[in-house]
Design a protein around this motif. Structure first.
Motif: not given
Length: 537
Positions: A282-301
């Motif tokens: 039951g962990v909230a999943t609505e955050t999956l729809d949140r837009p991500e900054d491309r730079g943040e995604v790159v930094r996550a990987y």
């Protein structure tokens, strides 16, 4: 000098082997039946190993204790050194919020928890096994699955079972390289045969994972993505192990498995709500729809990209020679052991590879991660200390279990068990993977099991008239299936999934899968030794 004796109890190899197995049996019973905490079971098992070593195998008390300390030292460095630093990177990404970005990125590939298990535990875990090994894949995969909403027990079981097919080529091919060194067999031959055994496992493991996640419904609804993922992984692992490089086999296989899932339309179908409700907490999943900054995604990987780059650079011959030069090798104090033939064993010396070990390379990646993610030095150090504190019981478990393993190895207990199994004659082809499985269950390392039993497999093969290359490879391929039940891996999974003291619960859940897959591997080796001998190079 203490000379190991193969049959110290009344000259009987069988009775001696039965008593030699007592320390490991003690640990497994305490974990699986008594449900004792792993670090307590490990310490009791160590005490039993010391008693058997001294009273039955005649090892001097001082040498027995010294061998235990050597095992504990190996448990700290390099094994827990790499686990601590790998989890430190995870804690840094949690602190900066980039782990949530990574989690959402994985979640966007598919919101189906069964597919997420394949992507994270099987593919991403295999990549971590290729680069680091020694428990890091189980730790990181468990954490990521829990963050996606898996129950801690299910996350830990999935991570443990998934950490099978890539293990023989893990840590940049260290197990098969070690196997070639201790047996004197050509690396390309050993790698080729292992690469014709473990890819078959890769077909079964993803199917098994979706069954563990969602039972028969999961298997019925997602068998196509699971089979495609396993086939892609297996084909590339086979090709790399046979025609490219053992060191790159798992990297290519992991990336191929993930790419197959991403490219398959069936893997991207939205999961029905009833599936998510049944599987997740039951962990909230609505955050999956949140837009991500491309730079943040790159930094996550970025942290994992840094690990890949740093390990790849570390394998370049000039760099590897430079790193290897910073290795301290010395005679371990109060230890002088010879095998039954009177030849000094390698355990008399101890190596500390300060720079070339995976833990140091992960540490470098962690420092660079902290720099790129703008984490202050004080906070990074605090997170490292927090990681050590969080893993304190896992550290105690791993050191006690490795101390047990070293006492068994250096006193001759493990060799006695090995010779007893090797005496199976024509049945050796079936039991050969069992020997590797046993070695990894004791030590938690396919590398250690290969070092322990590799040469023995070759000797036994000559006596039984079987291909020595096949049985040596079977030692490694069977060993990968013992990793999920090794006490140190169980402890790492519990620490990562926040399941303190639940090692016994995990053991009871993964033991049937470990034994079942081991049976499959035994049948594969028997077939390759007889009517499928054409599979061998």
């Amino acid at each position: 000098m203490f000379v190991q004796e193969l049959a110290p109890l009344a000259g009987s190899l069988g009775l001696s082997a039965l008593l030699a197995a007592l320390p490991l049996a003690t640990v497994l019973v305490l974990l699986g039946v008594v449900r004792m905490k792993a670090h307590q079971a490990g310490l009791i098992g160590l005490a039993v190993a010391l008693i058997v070593a001294v009273t039955i195998f005649g090892m001097p008390i001082g040498q027995a204790i010294s061998s235990g300390f050597q095992g504990a030292a190996f448990g700290l460095f390099p094994i827990m050194w790499i686990v601590v630093n790998a989890l430190w990177i995870y804690r840094i990404t949690v602190r900066t919020g980039h782990f949530d970005v990574l989690r959402r990125s994985f979640g966007r590939i598919s919101d189906d928890p069964r597919i997420q298990a394949l992507i994270i535990a099987f593919c991403f875990g295999a990549l971590m096994e290729a680069l680091a090994g020694f428990g890091a894949p189980v730790a990181i995969s468990s954490v990521m699955l829990v963050a996606l909403g898996f129950t801690p027990v299910r996350a830990a079981v999935v991570a443990l079972v998934a950490n099978t097919a890539p293990v023989a080529f893990g840590a940049m091919g260290t197990p098969v390289v070690t196997l070639a060194q201790v047996t004197g067999l050509p690396l390309d031959i050993v790698s080729s045969i292992v690469g014709r055994q473990t890819p078959i496992l890769a077909l079964f493991v993803p199917l098994l994972l979706v069954f563990i996640v969602d039972g028969r419904r999961g298997l019925r609804e997602t068998w196509v993505p699971a089979l495609v993922c396993g086939a892609a992984f297996g084909v590339v692992q086979f090709a790399a192990a046979n025609y490219v490089s053992a060191q790159l086999a798992d990297i290519g296989a992991a990336l191929a498995g993930a790419a197959a899932l991403v490219a398959l339309p069936a893997a991207r179908k939205p999961a029905r709500e009833e599936v998510r409700t049944a599987v997740l907490t039951g962990v909230a999943t609505e955050t999956l729809d949140r837009p991500e900054d491309r730079g943040e995604v790159v930094r996550a990987y970025l942290p994992y990209a840094l690990i890949i780059v740093i390990f790849s650079i570390g394998q370049l011959p000039p760099v590897k020679r430079l790193l290897d030069a910073a290795t301290w090798k010395f005679d371990w104090p109060a230890l002088s052991v010879a095998n039954a033939a009177g030849k000094p064993v390698s355990g008399n010396t101890f190596s500390v590879p300060f720079l070339s070990t995976g833990g140091t390379l992960v540490l470098i990646a962690g420092v660079l991660t902290a720099v790129f993610l703008r984490v202050r030095a004080r906070d990074a150090v605090r997170e490292w200390g927090g990681t050590v504190h969080e893993l304190r019981f896992a550290i105690l478990t791993v050191t006690s279990v490795l101390a047990l393993a070293y006492v068994m190895n250096l006193s001759g207990q493990a060799t006695t068990i090995g010779y007893f199994i090797a005496g199976a004659g024509a049945g050796l082809a079936f039991l050969s993977p069992v020997l590797g499985w046993f070695g990894v269950a004791v030590s938690g390392s396919d590398t250690s099991a290969n070092a322990l039993f590799g040469a023995l497999q070759v000797t036994a093969a000559h006596q039984a008239g079987l291909p020595p290359e096949l049985l040596a490879a079977a030692n490694s391929s069977g060993g990968v299936l013992g990793k999920m039940i090794s006490p140190q891996n169980l402890s790492i999974a519990c620490a990562a999934a926040m399941l303190p003291g639940e090692e016994g619960t995990l053991l009871r859940k993964v033991l049937p899968w470990s034994v079942g897959l081991l049976l499959v591997m035994c049948l594969i080796v028997v077939a390759q030794a007889s009517f499928l001998s054409g599979m061998l190079p």
